[in-house]
Design a protein around this motif. Sequence first.
Motif, PDB file in Angstrom:
ATOM      1  N   PRO B 153       0.813  -1.222   0.000  1.00  0.00           N
ATOM      2  CA  PRO B 153       0.000   0.000   0.000  1.00  0.00           C
ATOM      3  C   PRO B 153       0.842   1.266   0.000  1.00  0.00           C
ATOM      4  CG  PRO B 153      -0.758  -1.508   1.672  1.00  0.00           C
ATOM      5  CD  PRO B 153       0.474  -2.094   1.130  1.00  0.00           C
ATOM      6  N   GLN B 154       2.002   1.196   0.619  1.00  0.00           N
ATOM      7  CA  GLN B 154       2.858   2.392   0.594  1.00  0.00           C
ATOM      8  C   GLN B 154       3.263   2.731  -0.831  1.00  0.00           C
ATOM      9  OE1 GLN B 154       6.056   1.830   3.388  1.00  0.00           O
ATOM     10  NE2 GLN B 154       4.965   3.104   4.853  1.00  0.00           N
ATOM     11  N   VAL B 155       3.556   1.687  -1.603  1.00  0.00           N
ATOM     12  CA  VAL B 155       3.944   1.944  -2.990  1.00  0.00           C
ATOM     13  C   VAL B 155       2.754   2.501  -3.775  1.00  0.00           C
ATOM     14  CG1 VAL B 155       4.643   0.845  -5.114  1.00  0.00           C
ATOM     15  CG2 VAL B 155       5.798   0.306  -3.003  1.00  0.00           C
ATOM     16  N   ILE B 156       1.568   1.967  -3.490  1.00  0.00           N
ATOM     17  CA  ILE B 156       0.398   2.499  -4.196  1.00  0.00           C
ATOM     18  C   ILE B 156       0.207   3.973  -3.824  1.00  0.00           C
ATOM     19  CG2 ILE B 156      -2.091   2.270  -4.470  1.00  0.00           C
ATOM     20  CD1 ILE B 156      -1.710  -0.708  -4.028  1.00  0.00           C
ATOM     21  N   GLY B 157       0.439   4.292  -2.543  1.00  0.00           N
ATOM     22  CA  GLY B 157       0.370   5.683  -2.109  1.00  0.00           C
ATOM     23  C   GLY B 157       1.348   6.547  -2.888  1.00  0.00           C
ATOM     24  N   PHE B 158       2.544   6.004  -3.052  1.00  0.00           N
ATOM     25  CA  PHE B 158       3.575   6.752  -3.792  1.00  0.00           C
ATOM     26  C   PHE B 158       3.132   7.018  -5.231  1.00  0.00           C
ATOM     27  CE2 PHE B 158       7.293   6.510  -6.585  1.00  0.00           C
ATOM     28  CZ  PHE B 158       8.006   7.594  -6.125  1.00  0.00           C
ATOM     29  N   LEU B 159       2.573   5.962  -5.862  1.00  0.00           N
ATOM     30  CA  LEU B 159       2.151   6.112  -7.264  1.00  0.00           C
ATOM     31  C   LEU B 159       0.999   7.097  -7.373  1.00  0.00           C
ATOM     32  CD1 LEU B 159       2.357   2.396  -8.340  1.00  0.00           C
ATOM     33  CD2 LEU B 159       3.896   4.238  -8.987  1.00  0.00           C
ATOM     34  N   SER B 160       0.097   7.053  -6.396  1.00  0.00           N
ATOM     35  CA  SER B 160      -1.052   7.949  -6.508  1.00  0.00           C
ATOM     36  C   SER B 160      -0.634   9.393  -6.198  1.00  0.00           C
ATOM     37  CB  SER B 160      -2.171   7.457  -5.612  1.00  0.00           C
ATOM     38  OG  SER B 160      -2.298   8.241  -4.491  1.00  0.00           O
ATOM     39  N   MET B 161       0.429   9.538  -5.414  1.00  0.00           N
ATOM     40  CA  MET B 161       0.961  10.884  -5.203  1.00  0.00           C
ATOM     41  C   MET B 161       1.455  11.456  -6.527  1.00  0.00           C
ATOM     42  SD  MET B 161       3.477  12.033  -2.219  1.00  0.00           S
ATOM     43  CE  MET B 161       5.069  11.640  -2.830  1.00  0.00           C
ATOM     44  N   GLU B 162       2.037  10.582  -7.318  1.00  0.00           N
ATOM     45  CA  GLU B 162       2.501  11.036  -8.632  1.00  0.00           C
ATOM     46  C   GLU B 162       1.306  11.469  -9.489  1.00  0.00           C
ATOM     47  OE1 GLU B 162       4.072  11.314 -12.468  1.00  0.00           O
ATOM     48  OE2 GLU B 162       2.616   9.772 -11.952  1.00  0.00           O
TER      49      GLU B 162
END
Lengths: 676, 220
Positions: B153-162
Amino acid sequence: MNPPDLTPVTIAAGIAGFWILIGAASLVESQRLRFINRLIFPAGAVAGCVLAIIGARALGDPAETLVLPLGLPDLPFHLRLDPLAAFFLFLLGVGAFGVSAYAPGYFSRESAHRLRLLSLQYHVFLASMALVMLADDAYLFMVAWETMALSSYLLVTTEHKLPAVRGAGFLYLLIAHIGAIAILLSFGVLHGGGFADYTFDALRATELTPFWATVAFLLAFAGFGAKAGMIPLHAWLPEAHPAAPSPVSALMSGIMLKTAIYGMVRVIYDLIGDITWQWGLTVAIVGALTSLFGVLYALMQHDLKRLLAYHSVENIGIILIGIGLSMVFIGMGHPAVGALGLIAALYHALNHAVFKALLFLGAGSILHSTGLRDLNDMGGLIHRMPRTALCFLVGALAISALPPLNGFVSEWLTFQTALQAPVLEHGVVRSLLPLIAAMLALAGALTAMCFVKVFGIAFLGQRREPHHPPAGDHPGGDAGLPESIGMAWLGLWCVVLGIFPAVVLMLLNRVAVSLTGHGLPPEALEAGWLWLVPTSAAQASYNPLIFLATIVTVVLLTFVFVRWCYHGRLRRSHPWDCGYPEQTARMQDTADAFGQPIRWIFAPVFRIERRIPAPDDPHPRFELHVEDRHWRWLYLPVARLAEFLSVQVAVLQRGRISTYLLYSFITLLALLVFVR
Amino acid sequence: MTTSLSQQLVNLLAAALLLIAFAMLSQRRVLSLIRLFAWQGMALGASTAIVAYSTAQHHLYYSAALTVALKVVLLPWILHRLIDKLYVRWDVETLINIPTTMLVGIGLAIFAFALATPISEMASTVTHSTLGIALASVLLSFLMMIVRRKAVPQVIGFLSMENGLFFAATSATYGMPLVVELGVALDVLVGTFIFGIFFFHIREQFDSLEIRHMEKLKED
């Protein structure tokens, strides 16, 4: 592009480039491992000789500048060769020739891999020192300064597998960087803000208020003092010098410390300009304390290289006294006497470069030949190493300031400056200067005592450890040809600089004139090359040749007289037998024992730990540790404070990614609010 | 009234974007999280295409196509494969419970709007009113990265921040130059691959993807 004209500054810069080039060339993999020792080091030595000639010739010329299109875009390197830089380049050239000629002998049994790296670092070190002296902008100065610090750090930690060496290297790097920060800040203050560039011309032109000028002075003094080994920032010297290979110690002590003196003179006299006598008094008092403490600690050492390192501290103190006196006189409106003080300081810088390099090389030859560094293990070396002994004796006499050698001249000139105190108006200062001169005299006497100890214990007497033949890779013989050439060259300069001081004085007068606008009085200059007259012949004059002639005559007469009245029968017996039937080499005076009276008189200065065995101890051992008090008073509290603060900061490190993300999140929010 | 219609459409999609960001913040299941991420990419691509149509900026069509290809198709596919291989389909644990997170998120959205108002008044683009939303979705994704305990989920958070950043760029200045966008897209892709590789290594080392275990790596 046209080839640049062969002006001295171009040649000097070219030599720096040449050193870097041959340093890089020594990295080339070669089947012939002798390549570096046979070719690279001698080539570096020849370059040093050329540099000395260039420096000597440029002493009288007006300043020349050169802009090198290197470095960052729109930030070219500015070079400038004025008499001050020329003098220090001369010093560098003379020292570099001696040490580079010596190095192949010392490094002859190094492994090829290490020798390559050593040669690279060594030549980069030489080149960076030349660039420090040539630099004409703060940017190049700092780049060269840091290159010098890093390359010498790598040289110090050549034996990096030993923890003690790594520790010494760390301490050196730490103090060097603290000093560099202070110097950088000093340049920043001198710059005074605005959009001007950082060339020395721009820094000279800045008008500073007295407060900011004092800040700049204090920063420069502390920064360069840390590199020079001024008390209390000297702690790295006695650690780093013994750790480094001997030629490197010779370079560091002989020349690198002088770059700090160069920087100090450059910033204070040239860039700041308006000298006040309060600054001068600070420098002189710190110098006097440095010289006294340096020699006192030196007397307590039994490691030869540590002892020499403490003597470097002492000699830096003497140079600082000269500079300080000069600043006092200039600040109080007596520029002619001020010029004399500056000349004395520069002269001593040159002398110290020559004789201290010589002594370190001598210590290196002993180490190389016997593997010994502890004076208490040496003894009777004069029989095995007569050439080294002779060269070391010359250096020891020179550093003890005995006429007609060079050390005497510069210390005498420093005294002459101090003796001009009656011309000053300020009562307190007038009475302080003789006090400083007295401390200088005490330091000089103690130096002589210390070198009686070194020479007597190391070279005279009997071998102390007869059961230890030279171990493994130590040949045990005298210094070889390259080593002898290096030492003889430096020894020769000790004599030349002592016999012809008036010539040197004349040359240095040009440096003083170019820096302060004033020189010695004409009466001093017209005295000719034979007589050394600092102010006027009525006050003081010195002729080394007459001294030399007297000494030679007395020695010859004594010799003849003794031959004439002695009965002529020779009898061999044990020296210092005193009627004891049984004697061993361990009955000789040791280095520690020789320093005992001084240890007793100046006991509060040292931190002494003694362990005296009980009367009924079957294996009695006497142990003695003498420590520098600065460790406990200054360095350890600072280290503890740094450790405490680091622990406080380390709380931030939680090892959790969420926490770290939170930090950046909060920072982001704070910045967003702030920008709004 | 094409301008007004397209502006309304963009505003609608922006609202969808923000809504999805909140949904992601409250979502417990990894699979749904990936689906939401794909929807967010879809909304982003559509809004970019509309902006491109209404302002006749042709290079924005390319970025819209790129967005859809990358964020709706490729990245969700990679993430699906990843969780299949890692076998991490279970519920996502959070550090703070979800209602609190939502409240903090609302506070962040208000903060973002307050921050964006003076800037969006200066911007002259048709999309200027959506800058606050873009900023809010960036901050919300950041919040999601902070409160999630597992690595995926942290990575998904990172991608959605982009995603949020990309939207901010389109809404404030009609997008960055195409070269920059291509570079960013490539970066995101490479970043995902690297994350994927790291996941395997982390699990090999600690037998789980809990970030908590990495606290041991701290230097004492």
